[in-house]
Design an enzyme around this catalytic site. Structure first.
Site, PDB file in Angstrom:
ATOM      1  CB  SER A 106      27.201  12.905 -30.826  1.00  0.00           C
ATOM      2  OG  SER A 106      27.814  12.823 -32.078  1.00  0.00           O
ATOM      3  CG  ASP A 123      17.450  28.686 -13.295  1.00  0.00           C
ATOM      4  OD1 ASP A 123      18.236  29.632 -13.406  1.00  0.00           O
ATOM      5  OD2 ASP A 123      16.474  28.522 -14.062  1.00  0.00           O
ATOM      6  CG  LEU A 132      13.390  17.392 -24.040  1.00  0.00           C
ATOM      7  CD1 LEU A 132      13.343  15.930 -24.485  1.00  0.00           C
ATOM      8  CD2 LEU A 132      14.818  17.790 -23.681  1.00  0.00           C
ATOM      9  CD  GLU A 133      13.686  25.307 -25.913  1.00  0.00           C
ATOM     10  OE1 GLU A 133      14.663  25.535 -26.648  1.00  0.00           O
ATOM     11  OE2 GLU A 133      13.514  25.863 -24.830  1.00  0.00           O
ATOM     12  CD  GLN A 152      25.352  14.217 -23.718  1.00  0.00           C
ATOM     13  OE1 GLN A 152      25.965  13.416 -23.039  1.00  0.00           O
ATOM     14  NE2 GLN A 152      25.733  14.566 -24.936  1.00  0.00           N
TER      15      GLN A 152
HETATM   16  N1  LIG Z   1      14.997  23.303 -22.150  1.00  0.00           N
HETATM   17  C1  LIG Z   1      14.641  23.631 -20.904  1.00  0.00           C
HETATM   18  C2  LIG Z   1      15.338  24.646 -20.204  1.00  0.00           C
HETATM   19  C3  LIG Z   1      14.907  24.950 -18.909  1.00  0.00           C
HETATM   20  N2  LIG Z   1      13.835  24.297 -18.355  1.00  0.00           N
HETATM   21  C4  LIG Z   1      13.400  24.600 -16.977  1.00  0.00           C
HETATM   22  C5  LIG Z   1      14.538  24.564 -15.970  1.00  0.00           C
HETATM   23  C6  LIG Z   1      14.853  25.991 -15.703  1.00  0.00           C
HETATM   24  O1  LIG Z   1      15.361  26.171 -14.386  1.00  0.00           O
HETATM   25  C7  LIG Z   1      13.482  26.645 -15.889  1.00  0.00           C
HETATM   26  C8  LIG Z   1      13.551  28.107 -16.221  1.00  0.00           C
HETATM   27  O2  LIG Z   1      14.403  28.302 -17.312  1.00  0.00           O
HETATM   28  P1  LIG Z   1      14.851  29.780 -17.726  1.00  0.00           P
HETATM   29  O3  LIG Z   1      15.322  30.519 -16.513  1.00  0.00           O
HETATM   30  O4  LIG Z   1      15.747  29.658 -18.900  1.00  0.00           O
HETATM   31  O5  LIG Z   1      13.441  30.334 -18.216  1.00  0.00           O
HETATM   32  P2  LIG Z   1      12.738  31.744 -18.012  1.00  0.00           P
HETATM   33  O6  LIG Z   1      13.740  32.814 -17.712  1.00  0.00           O
HETATM   34  O7  LIG Z   1      11.837  31.956 -19.168  1.00  0.00           O
HETATM   35  O8  LIG Z   1      11.841  31.409 -16.724  1.00  0.00           O
HETATM   36  P3  LIG Z   1      11.829  32.140 -15.299  1.00  0.00           P
HETATM   37  O9  LIG Z   1      11.347  33.542 -15.559  1.00  0.00           O
HETATM   38  O10 LIG Z   1      10.870  31.304 -14.473  1.00  0.00           O
HETATM   39  O11 LIG Z   1      13.261  32.103 -14.785  1.00  0.00           O
HETATM   40  O12 LIG Z   1      12.882  25.921 -16.951  1.00  0.00           O
HETATM   41  C9  LIG Z   1      13.170  23.321 -19.070  1.00  0.00           C
HETATM   42  O13 LIG Z   1      12.221  22.721 -18.581  1.00  0.00           O
HETATM   43  N3  LIG Z   1      13.580  23.012 -20.327  1.00  0.00           N
END
Ligand SMILES: Nc1ccn([C@H]2C[C@H](O)[C@@H](COP(=O)(O)OP(=O)(O)OP(=O)(O)O)O2)c(=O)n1
Length: 195
Positions: A106, A123, A132-133, A152
């Site tokens: 926050s 997952d 991080l985006e 977090q």
């Molecule tokens: N902000 C994030 C979100 C996720 N991850 C990591 C942890 C997730 O277990 C992995 C895969 O995320 P997604 O399943 O959302 O991504 P994709 O579907 O694109 O990848 P895949 O095809 O490998 O499942 O990436 C990450 O590093 N940063």
């Protein structure tokens, strides 16, 4: 069920859930989440050179991102409208019966900093650092300091452990990642394909 601080501590102590390094659990473990710190590496997009990204063209994605590392004690200035990939300092291991969600804090949200554009799910079975985006939705540049608590993680218990956890599956493209990783969407499994 979402894990509370007591549940999180129990799972960390049992060793199947890993968040490391956890230098000061008193500061990092929140009532129902664990605060994660910002790492020093960033992947920037070379805006000026990008006519258009075709997600399936590996060469294009690689060409348009450039890695930069903030020196010890330095800061990273995130300008309004910027989008960069950062990384958590910590690496995590998510057991097969939990799913983790990357959330903002926050205090940073109030400064218009968001930590994930759309993807915030780790997952069951995932292990590695978290990319991080990062973006700045505000109107003023904001200085981010590696080591600051930037995001977090919350944990939700699954009714039953995943049958096919991340990493066990072919195509788990981000398993074991270190530092910020650009999109590997070109490695997507094709329907009916054999990747
Ligand atoms: N902000 C994030 C979100 C996720 N991850 C990591 C942890 C997730 O277990 C992995 C895969 O995320 P997604 O399943 O959302 O991504 P994709 O579907 O694109 O990848 P895949 O095809 O490998 O499942 O990436 C990450 O590093 N940063």
């Amino acid at each position: 069920m979402i894990l509370s601080d007591a549940d999180i501590l129990r799972r960390l102590e049992a060793g199947d859930l890993v968040v490391e390094p956890l230098d000061d659990p008193d500061i990092q473990i929140q009532p129902a989440s664990v605060d994660l710190r910002l790492g020093r590496e960033f992947l920037e997009f070379q805006h000026a050179n990008i006519p258009c990204i075709h997600p399936n063209a590996e060469a294009e994605v690689a060409e348009y991102v450039e890695e930069t590392e903030v020196e010890e004690g330095g800061e990273y200035i995130l300008h309004p409208g910027d989008f960069v990939l950062g990384t958590t300092h910590e690496r995590v291991e998510i057991p097969d019966d939990l799913i983790a969600h990357v959330e903002g804090r926050s205090s940073l949200g109030r400064l218009a900093i968001v930590v994930h554009a759309t993807a915030g799910l780790c997952d069951p079975g995932y292990e590695g650092q978290i990319t991080l985006e990062l973006s700045n939705l505000g109107t003023a540049p904001v200085a981010l300091t590696p080591g600051m608590r930037i995001s977090q993680l919350t944990f939700t218990e699954l009714k039953t452990p995943a049958d096919r956890p991340y990493g066990a599956e072919r195509g788990s493209k981000y398993q074991g990642q270190t530092g910020p990783q650009a999109s590997k969407i070109q490695g997507d499994r094709e329907f009916g394909g054999d990747q």
